[in-house]
Design a protein around this motif. Sequence first.
Motif, PDB file in Angstrom:
ATOM      1  N   THR A  76     -33.757   1.284  -3.893  1.00 62.05           N
ATOM      2  CA  THR A  76     -34.663   2.227  -4.545  1.00 62.05           C
ATOM      3  C   THR A  76     -33.934   3.222  -5.444  1.00 62.05           C
ATOM      4  O   THR A  76     -34.300   3.426  -6.605  1.00 62.05           O
ATOM      5  N   LEU A  77     -32.889   3.844  -4.922  1.00 56.80           N
ATOM      6  CA  LEU A  77     -32.160   4.855  -5.682  1.00 56.80           C
ATOM      7  C   LEU A  77     -30.877   4.324  -6.304  1.00 56.80           C
ATOM      8  O   LEU A  77     -30.282   4.997  -7.149  1.00 56.80           O
ATOM      9  N   GLY A  78     -30.458   3.132  -5.900  1.00 57.19           N
ATOM     10  CA  GLY A  78     -29.189   2.597  -6.359  1.00 57.19           C
ATOM     11  C   GLY A  78     -29.051   2.494  -7.866  1.00 57.19           C
ATOM     12  O   GLY A  78     -28.037   2.929  -8.427  1.00 57.19           O
ATOM     13  N   PRO A  79     -30.041   1.926  -8.591  1.00 54.59           N
ATOM     14  CA  PRO A  79     -29.872   1.803 -10.048  1.00 54.59           C
ATOM     15  C   PRO A  79     -29.621   3.135 -10.737  1.00 54.59           C
ATOM     16  O   PRO A  79     -28.737   3.248 -11.589  1.00 54.59           O
ATOM     17  N   ALA A  80     -30.380   4.164 -10.367  1.00 56.06           N
ATOM     18  CA  ALA A  80     -30.205   5.470 -11.002  1.00 56.06           C
ATOM     19  C   ALA A  80     -28.860   6.091 -10.640  1.00 56.06           C
ATOM     20  O   ALA A  80     -28.172   6.672 -11.491  1.00 56.06           O
ATOM     21  N   VAL A  81     -28.461   5.970  -9.374  1.00 54.46           N
ATOM     22  CA  VAL A  81     -27.189   6.572  -8.943  1.00 54.46           C
ATOM     23  C   VAL A  81     -26.008   5.840  -9.584  1.00 54.46           C
ATOM     24  O   VAL A  81     -25.039   6.473 -10.026  1.00 54.46           O
ATOM     25  N   LEU A  82     -26.080   4.523  -9.655  1.00 53.52           N
ATOM     26  CA  LEU A  82     -25.001   3.761 -10.299  1.00 53.52           C
ATOM     27  C   LEU A  82     -24.862   4.135 -11.771  1.00 53.52           C
ATOM     28  O   LEU A  82     -23.745   4.305 -12.275  1.00 53.52           O
ATOM     29  N   ARG A  83     -25.992   4.269 -12.478  1.00 55.26           N
ATOM     30  CA  ARG A  83     -25.924   4.675 -13.888  1.00 55.26           C
ATOM     31  C   ARG A  83     -25.315   6.061 -14.034  1.00 55.26           C
ATOM     32  O   ARG A  83     -24.487   6.297 -14.926  1.00 55.26           O
ATOM     33  N   ALA A  84     -25.723   6.973 -13.154  1.00 52.55           N
ATOM     34  CA  ALA A  84     -25.190   8.337 -13.240  1.00 52.55           C
ATOM     35  C   ALA A  84     -23.693   8.368 -12.958  1.00 52.55           C
ATOM     36  O   ALA A  84     -22.928   9.055 -13.654  1.00 52.55           O
ATOM     37  N   LEU A  85     -23.254   7.620 -11.952  1.00 57.95           N
ATOM     38  CA  LEU A  85     -21.830   7.596 -11.620  1.00 57.95           C
ATOM     39  C   LEU A  85     -21.013   6.960 -12.742  1.00 57.95           C
ATOM     40  O   LEU A  85     -19.930   7.443 -13.090  1.00 57.95           O
ATOM     41  N   ARG A  86     -21.523   5.884 -13.321  1.00 58.36           N
ATOM     42  CA  ARG A  86     -20.778   5.218 -14.397  1.00 58.36           C
ATOM     43  C   ARG A  86     -20.763   6.068 -15.670  1.00 58.36           C
ATOM     44  O   ARG A  86     -19.763   6.100 -16.390  1.00 58.36           O
ATOM     45  N   ARG A  87     -21.845   6.768 -15.926  1.00 55.59           N
ATOM     46  CA  ARG A  87     -21.858   7.657 -17.085  1.00 55.59           C
ATOM     47  C   ARG A  87     -20.865   8.794 -16.890  1.00 55.59           C
ATOM     48  O   ARG A  87     -20.101   9.138 -17.802  1.00 55.59           O
ATOM     49  N   ALA A  88     -20.854   9.370 -15.677  1.00 55.62           N
ATOM     50  CA  ALA A  88     -19.902  10.451 -15.411  1.00 55.62           C
ATOM     51  C   ALA A  88     -18.465   9.954 -15.475  1.00 55.62           C
ATOM     52  O   ALA A  88     -17.564  10.664 -15.936  1.00 55.62           O
ATOM     53  N   THR A  89     -18.242   8.708 -15.039  1.00 58.73           N
ATOM     54  CA  THR A  89     -16.895   8.143 -15.087  1.00 58.73           C
ATOM     55  C   THR A  89     -16.436   7.946 -16.524  1.00 58.73           C
ATOM     56  O   THR A  89     -15.280   8.235 -16.869  1.00 58.73           O
ATOM     57  N   ARG A  90     -17.339   7.452 -17.375  1.00 60.43           N
ATOM     58  CA  ARG A  90     -16.968   7.266 -18.781  1.00 60.43           C
ATOM     59  C   ARG A  90     -16.675   8.602 -19.460  1.00 60.43           C
ATOM     60  O   ARG A  90     -15.712   8.726 -20.221  1.00 60.43           O
ATOM     61  N   ARG A  91     -17.491   9.580 -19.189  1.00 63.91           N
ATOM     62  CA  ARG A  91     -17.281  10.875 -19.834  1.00 63.91           C
ATOM     63  C   ARG A  91     -16.020  11.570 -19.318  1.00 63.91           C
ATOM     64  O   ARG A  91     -15.360  12.301 -20.066  1.00 63.91           O
ATOM     65  N   ALA A  92     -15.716  11.347 -18.043  1.00 58.75           N
ATOM     66  CA  ALA A  92     -14.517  11.987 -17.488  1.00 58.75           C
ATOM     67  C   ALA A  92     -13.250  11.371 -18.051  1.00 58.75           C
ATOM     68  O   ALA A  92     -12.216  12.048 -18.132  1.00 58.75           O
ATOM     69  N   ALA A  93     -13.306  10.080 -18.431  1.00 58.58           N
ATOM     70  CA  ALA A  93     -12.140   9.388 -19.005  1.00 58.58           C
ATOM     71  C   ALA A  93     -10.908   9.617 -18.137  1.00 58.58           C
ATOM     72  O   ALA A  93      -9.895  10.158 -18.573  1.00 58.58           O
ATOM     73  N   PHE A  94     -11.002   9.167 -16.876  1.00 59.18           N
ATOM     74  CA  PHE A  94      -9.924   9.404 -15.919  1.00 59.18           C
ATOM     75  C   PHE A  94      -8.583   8.852 -16.389  1.00 59.18           C
ATOM     76  O   PHE A  94      -7.541   9.425 -16.103  1.00 59.18           O
TER      77      PHE A  94
END
Length: 282
Positions: free
Chosen positions: A253-271
């Motif tokens: 139920t919440l997985g798609p939204a949470v995965l998108r948010a985590l991947r977006r934050a990961t891209r923006r953070a540019a670890f």
Amino acid sequence: MSLQATTRPPAQRQARAVRLGPRSVAALALVSAVGVAGFGWPFLAPPTSRIGAHAQDAPWLFAGVLVLLVAVVAAAISESGLGPKAVAMLGVLAATGAALRPIGAGTAGIEPMFFLMVLSGRVLGPGFGFVLGSVTMFASALLTGGVGPWLPFQMLAMGWFAMGAGLLPGPDRLRGRAELAMLAGYGFLAAFAYGTVMNMAGWPFMSALASNVAFDPHAPVAANLARFVAYCLATSLGWDLGRALVTVVLTFTLGPAVLRALRRATRRAAFETPVTFDAAEK
């Protein structure tokens, strides 16, 4: 009319908050080996071993050792590349997980924290997942007052739980329903595995005189294994099932939204992009 061949663009490699080096991998292997001994020593020590005389002391000893080893692993992983941006994300996710844990405390295994650990480990990788699982469990114990000899075992087990999600196949290509099904299946099985290994940590504390499912240091391994299975069925099966089902439901139920948010934050953070400072112009 001409037909033009279409090609799918290559999948973009998913960034990792922590890239494990040889030193970190060695530290993880060491603490995992000691952890296996700490959880499974009742089945590893023969009945004639002198450890049976210290059956009540052994869990405390392993708990003290695991505290030090988990700290060593966290330090090794930090040294291998846990930068400021990764530390900031670690703090946010650990605080969120610690806040989620008390929501279902004492209610049939309703523990939404587990699904967040699965998705975070999947996106951010096994190294980050291990540190996140350990830190989240430590923070939640401070929040709920659940500090005791079981806490180091919980930290290690949750670290394994989140790290395993980071080791699942297809981190760069697998998306959509197939990925959700894989994460839900992993979460379901890992929820039972977590409950089982935590039962192994607490089971030796029971006196053999108190129950016929308690650990008996003088009994053979097969007899103790039967006792342990009966102990799990009698005490934690319902709780583990509730945890597993909640993890599956929240993942779908919440997985798609949470995965998108985590991947977006990961891209923006540019670890993986080093931080540089330009010299000031005169």
